[in-house]
Scaffold this motif. Structure first.
Motif, PDB file in Angstrom:
ATOM      1  N   UNK A  12       0.707  -1.269   0.000  1.00  0.00           N
ATOM      2  CA  UNK A  12       0.000   0.000   0.000  1.00  0.00           C
ATOM      3  C   UNK A  12       0.731   1.311   0.000  1.00  0.00           C
ATOM      4  N   UNK A  13       2.080   1.401  -0.127  1.00  0.00           N
ATOM      5  CA  UNK A  13       2.676   2.746  -0.233  1.00  0.00           C
ATOM      6  C   UNK A  13       2.168   3.484  -1.463  1.00  0.00           C
ATOM      7  N   UNK A  14       2.143   4.810  -1.384  1.00  0.00           N
ATOM      8  CA  UNK A  14       1.618   5.653  -2.465  1.00  0.00           C
ATOM      9  C   UNK A  14       0.238   5.157  -2.900  1.00  0.00           C
ATOM     10  N   UNK A  15      -0.595   4.835  -1.897  1.00  0.00           N
ATOM     11  CA  UNK A  15      -1.977   4.411  -2.075  1.00  0.00           C
ATOM     12  C   UNK A  15      -2.112   3.135  -2.902  1.00  0.00           C
ATOM     13  N   UNK A  16      -1.012   2.361  -2.984  1.00  0.00           N
ATOM     14  CA  UNK A  16      -1.079   1.067  -3.652  1.00  0.00           C
ATOM     15  C   UNK A  16      -0.939   1.116  -5.153  1.00  0.00           C
ATOM     16  N   UNK A  17      -0.396   2.192  -5.713  1.00  0.00           N
ATOM     17  CA  UNK A  17      -0.268   2.315  -7.161  1.00  0.00           C
ATOM     18  C   UNK A  17       0.765   1.336  -7.707  1.00  0.00           C
ATOM     19  N   UNK A  18       0.519   0.861  -8.919  1.00  0.00           N
ATOM     20  CA  UNK A  18       1.429  -0.092  -9.557  1.00  0.00           C
ATOM     21  C   UNK A  18       2.716   0.570 -10.008  1.00  0.00           C
ATOM     22  N   UNK A  19       2.616   1.723 -10.654  1.00  0.00           N
ATOM     23  CA  UNK A  19       3.791   2.494 -11.077  1.00  0.00           C
ATOM     24  C   UNK A  19       3.804   3.794 -10.286  1.00  0.00           C
ATOM     25  N   UNK A  20       4.979   4.152  -9.764  1.00  0.00           N
ATOM     26  CA  UNK A  20       5.071   5.307  -8.860  1.00  0.00           C
ATOM     27  C   UNK A  20       6.245   6.193  -9.252  1.00  0.00           C
ATOM     28  N   UNK A  21       5.977   7.501  -9.340  1.00  0.00           N
ATOM     29  CA  UNK A  21       7.022   8.520  -9.458  1.00  0.00           C
ATOM     30  C   UNK A  21       6.949   9.349  -8.176  1.00  0.00           C
ATOM     31  N   UNK A  22       7.982   9.254  -7.354  1.00  0.00           N
ATOM     32  CA  UNK A  22       7.889   9.859  -6.026  1.00  0.00           C
ATOM     33  C   UNK A  22       9.223  10.457  -5.588  1.00  0.00           C
ATOM     34  N   UNK A  23       9.679  11.537  -6.221  1.00  0.00           N
ATOM     35  CA  UNK A  23      10.920  12.186  -5.792  1.00  0.00           C
ATOM     36  C   UNK A  23      10.758  12.787  -4.405  1.00  0.00           C
ATOM     37  N   UNK A  24      11.896  13.083  -3.757  1.00  0.00           N
ATOM     38  CA  UNK A  24      11.846  13.511  -2.351  1.00  0.00           C
ATOM     39  C   UNK A  24      11.707  15.019  -2.176  1.00  0.00           C
ATOM     40  N   UNK A  25      11.465  15.777  -3.244  1.00  0.00           N
ATOM     41  CA  UNK A  25      11.388  17.230  -3.125  1.00  0.00           C
ATOM     42  C   UNK A  25      10.257  17.664  -2.208  1.00  0.00           C
ATOM     43  N   UNK A  26      10.534  18.679  -1.404  1.00  0.00           N
ATOM     44  CA  UNK A  26       9.509  19.243  -0.518  1.00  0.00           C
ATOM     45  C   UNK A  26       8.820  20.445  -1.152  1.00  0.00           C
ATOM     46  N   UNK A  27       9.494  21.112  -2.089  1.00  0.00           N
ATOM     47  CA  UNK A  27       8.892  22.221  -2.835  1.00  0.00           C
ATOM     48  C   UNK A  27       8.225  21.652  -4.079  1.00  0.00           C
ATOM     49  N   UNK A  28       6.913  21.657  -4.107  1.00  0.00           N
ATOM     50  CA  UNK A  28       6.169  21.052  -5.210  1.00  0.00           C
ATOM     51  C   UNK A  28       5.566  22.155  -6.065  1.00  0.00           C
ATOM     52  N   UNK A  29       5.994  22.202  -7.327  1.00  0.00           N
ATOM     53  CA  UNK A  29       5.545  23.248  -8.241  1.00  0.00           C
ATOM     54  C   UNK A  29       5.497  22.640  -9.639  1.00  0.00           C
ATOM     55  N   UNK A  30       4.310  22.609 -10.253  1.00  0.00           N
ATOM     56  CA  UNK A  30       4.186  21.981 -11.564  1.00  0.00           C
ATOM     57  C   UNK A  30       5.054  22.668 -12.611  1.00  0.00           C
ATOM     58  N   UNK A  31       5.481  23.902 -12.354  1.00  0.00           N
ATOM     59  CA  UNK A  31       6.367  24.590 -13.280  1.00  0.00           C
ATOM     60  C   UNK A  31       7.808  24.107 -13.177  1.00  0.00           C
ATOM     61  N   UNK A  32       8.112  23.375 -12.123  1.00  0.00           N
ATOM     62  CA  UNK A  32       9.474  22.877 -11.897  1.00  0.00           C
ATOM     63  C   UNK A  32       9.443  21.372 -11.648  1.00  0.00           C
ATOM     64  N   UNK A  33       9.140  20.582 -12.674  1.00  0.00           N
ATOM     65  CA  UNK A  33       9.060  19.132 -12.486  1.00  0.00           C
ATOM     66  C   UNK A  33      10.438  18.517 -12.240  1.00  0.00           C
ATOM     67  N   UNK A  34      10.437  17.456 -11.472  1.00  0.00           N
ATOM     68  CA  UNK A  34      11.676  16.706 -11.233  1.00  0.00           C
ATOM     69  C   UNK A  34      11.888  15.699 -12.362  1.00  0.00           C
ATOM     70  N   UNK A  35      10.895  14.845 -12.618  1.00  0.00           N
ATOM     71  CA  UNK A  35      10.971  13.851 -13.688  1.00  0.00           C
ATOM     72  C   UNK A  35      10.172  14.327 -14.897  1.00  0.00           C
ATOM     73  N   UNK A  36      10.593  13.894 -16.087  1.00  0.00           N
ATOM     74  CA  UNK A  36       9.861  14.308 -17.288  1.00  0.00           C
ATOM     75  C   UNK A  36      10.095  13.318 -18.422  1.00  0.00           C
ATOM     76  N   UNK A  37       9.252  13.442 -19.451  1.00  0.00           N
ATOM     77  CA  UNK A  37       9.351  12.652 -20.672  1.00  0.00           C
ATOM     78  C   UNK A  37       9.159  11.168 -20.369  1.00  0.00           C
ATOM     79  N   UNK A  38       7.950  10.830 -19.942  1.00  0.00           N
ATOM     80  CA  UNK A  38       7.602   9.471 -19.536  1.00  0.00           C
ATOM     81  C   UNK A  38       6.560   8.910 -20.503  1.00  0.00           C
ATOM     82  N   UNK A  39       6.842   7.758 -21.084  1.00  0.00           N
ATOM     83  CA  UNK A  39       5.906   7.088 -21.986  1.00  0.00           C
ATOM     84  C   UNK A  39       5.540   5.727 -21.400  1.00  0.00           C
ATOM     85  N   UNK A  40       4.254   5.539 -21.091  1.00  0.00           N
ATOM     86  CA  UNK A  40       3.745   4.273 -20.563  1.00  0.00           C
ATOM     87  C   UNK A  40       2.776   3.743 -21.606  1.00  0.00           C
TER      88      UNK A  40
END
Length: 594
Positions: free
Chosen positions: A493-521
């Motif tokens: 159940x971590x991250x509400x039990x999601x199968x695929x998880x992107x979870x960087x440790x940043x405390x400042x969360x701003x959609x204008x400053x993404x940590x990960x990018x360019x993901x194709x699933x």
């Protein structure tokens, strides 16, 4: 003229034949014969040491069993990432069963041989080697460091436990003690496998047994006097191991062109197959799992394959992973924190995690990034001109330019961008783990395709990157996850039990400053048992296309601080999207799941 050509061809054939004969080394010529059950460590080492200047040689074993003990093995101080702290294991001396040292262009062909290791030992180490291939062999332990106890009968106040034949124990003062060849388990970590739901979970059951009076009612059959409310499921098995990671399962250190092919790894002490600051690695048909006939469940105390600070390419294909007390595959670098700067272009950096330190994390010529831990963004870059180890915890780095003015001592980290690999993982099966399937943080191109993930306690794929916990760098910029099958993952159940998880440790969360990018699933199938499909934090440019979620009437996607996400062209019920602080989350054109 024809005679000249004939004799030329004949001479070439004879020369090639002679070269082949010369370059083939038969282990039996060094007194290494199978099924003797005696210690062959010294003989193997003489064989390997003879190969130092024989480029292109092939070592050939006969099929059968070869026994290797710590007595006579090479002992060397080696600091290995993610293993042990100063207090857990003060000595970093490793016992190396087969030590390949500065060998170039060697093939070690087991031809179906079985290498059986004894005691506390790192079975095989490739140390500063080039183009070494190890193939066609099985590695196992006479007494694996993992122990297994299965509940045979359960009633209030009494349980009867069946001990696996490969597990050794003694009863002292009416309490159980798990012992091995020259070692005993002192601080035990317990994970329980329950056949009824096929789940592998953390458990406190052994802490109950360890305090309960026990008697042996038959060899390998123990009766415990337990609390009346202690009623574990009959048939469930406790897998037990000591938490101290004093050895690893296989070490690939500062080497290039390493290939493991058609290798069965039945058990590994401590961390598993560790590649550290190595380049261009191929793992092909490597089976990290107990042999079916052994009846064992556990095959590794921690990660099966661990890649730290590697570069070039990592290719993992058609491998099988089952039964570890940690992740199947972990690929990462290491963030070190800047703690001192007394010159404009010089800094002292510190290893932060207790279990990772003591190695040269940088070399002159490496490009590094300065990382803001709050945002996890790479703020600027420099080239290392010199490195000095101050002590095992601290390195002094000199750069080709002044350190950025915005660094914050005891906060800003330094990431080695040169020690990052391109990764391709394909055709693998990953099952029966209590944690994750694949962890990966690399800024270079990465592909995970045609794999099967089944029965994992946590996320099948976790993309993290942190400068606050394990300090495993860093942002991912080009990742494709395609044509995989995911079955019942993240039941813990971590991250509400999601199968695929992107979870960087940043405390400042701003959609204008993404940590990960360019993901194709793309083109995957998810059997989620109602749990979320995807959890993403601080990630942009996600395409979720052509996937199927056939067993979930309410497929859920969770986004925090994300942007430019498109969920389209999938076969599933209309998805439910939970979002917070996001921009441009597009959901359209889904086909109904059948």
């Amino acid at each position: 003229m024809k005679k000249s050509i004939f004799f030329l061809l004949l001479s070439s054939a004879i020369a090639m034949s002679a070269q082949t004969a010369t370059d083939t080394i038969y282990a039996k010529d060094f007194g290494i014969r199978p099924n003797t059950y005696r210690n062959l460590t010294t003989s193997f080492q003489k064989l390997l040491d003879s190969c130092g200047k024989r480029h292109g040689a092939v070592i050939v074993l006969e099929k059968g069993r070869y026994d290797i003990w710590p007595e006579g093995a090479v002992r060397k101080e080696i600091y290995i990432s993610n293993t042990s702290s100063e207090s857990e294991c003060p000595s970093k001396e490793k016992t190396l069963g087969l030590h390949f040292n500065k060998i170039n262009g060697l093939t070690f062909d087991g031809q179906g041989a079985e290498l059986i290791f004894h005691g506390s030992i790192t079975p095989i180490a490739l140390d500063s080697c080039r183009n070494v291939t190890i193939k066609n062999l099985t590695m196992d332990f006479e007494r694996p460091a993992g122990s297994e106890l299965t509940f045979a009968e359960v009633s209030p106040g009494k349980v009867i436990v069946k001990v696996h034949p490969d597990t050794r124990y003694e009863i002292r003062d009416s309490l159980i003690n798990l012992i091995g060849e020259g070692w005993r388990s002192n601080i035990i970590h317990c994970i329980k496998y329950t056949p009824s739901n096929k789940q592998f979970r953390y458990s406190t059951d052994y802490s109950v047994l360890a305090k309960s009076p026990v008697c042996e009612i038959a060899p390998g059959l123990l009766q415990f006097a337990t609390p009346a409310d202690f009623l574990p499921e009959v048939g469930s098995t406790l897998t037990l191991r000591d938490i101290i990671r004093n050895q690893v399962g296989f070490l690939n250190l500062c080497s290039s062109g390493t290939t493991l092919q058609d290798v069965n790894v039945r058990y590994m002490h401590g961390l598993g197959i560790v590649s550290q600051f190595s380049r261009d690695i191929t793992m092909n048909r490597v089976n990290c799992m107990p042999s079916p006939e052994s009846g064992r469940i556990l095959a590794s105390s921690a990660d099966f394959m661990h890649f730290s600070g590697c570069s070039g390419f990592i290719r993992i294909s058609d491998c099988n992973y089952s039964g570890a007390q940690d992740d199947a595959i972990n690929v990462h670098g290491t963030n070190l924190r800047i703690v001192e700067s007394e010159a404009p272009n010089r800094a002292v950096v510190r290893f932060m995690h207790p279990q990772t330190y003591g190695f040269m994390a940088y070399q002159p010529g490496d490009t590094v990034a300065f990382v803001n831990p709050s945002s996890m963004l790479r703020t600027s870059y420099a080239v290392v001109t010199s490195v000095k180890m101050v002590n095992p915890r601290h390195l002094e780095l000199t750069f080709d330019k002044q350190i950025p003015s915005d660094i914050v001592l005891n906060s800003t980290c330094v990431e080695n961008m040169s020690a990052t690999p391109t990764v391709h993982i394909s055709g693998c099966n990953i099952s029966r783990l209590s944690t994750r399937g694949i962890l990966m943080t690399t800024p270079r191109k990465a592909v995970i395709e045609n794999c099967r993930f089944e029965g994992l306690g946590m996320a099948a794929i976790l993309i993290e990157g942190d400068a606050q916990g394990w300090y495993e760098s860093g942002p991912v910029t080009d990742l494709t996850i395609k044509n995989n099958t995911f079955v019942n993952c993240n039941y813990a159940g971590p991250q509400q039990g999601a199968t695929i998880v992107f979870n960087p440790s940043n405390s400042e969360i701003n959609f204008k400053k993404p940590v990960h990018r360019n993901i194709n699933i793309i083109g995957n199938t998810f059997y989620t048992k109602g749990r979320p499909v995807l959890y993403a934090k601080s990630t942009s440019d996600i395409l979720f296309f052509g996937n199927a979620v056939p067993d979930n009437n309410d497929p859920t996607f969770i986004f925090v601080g994300c942007s430019d996400v498109e969920i389209t062209g999938n076969t599933m019920q209309t998805p439910r999207v939970e979002q917070k602080d996001c921009r441009k989350i597009s959901v359209r054109r889904q086909s109904s799941a059948r």
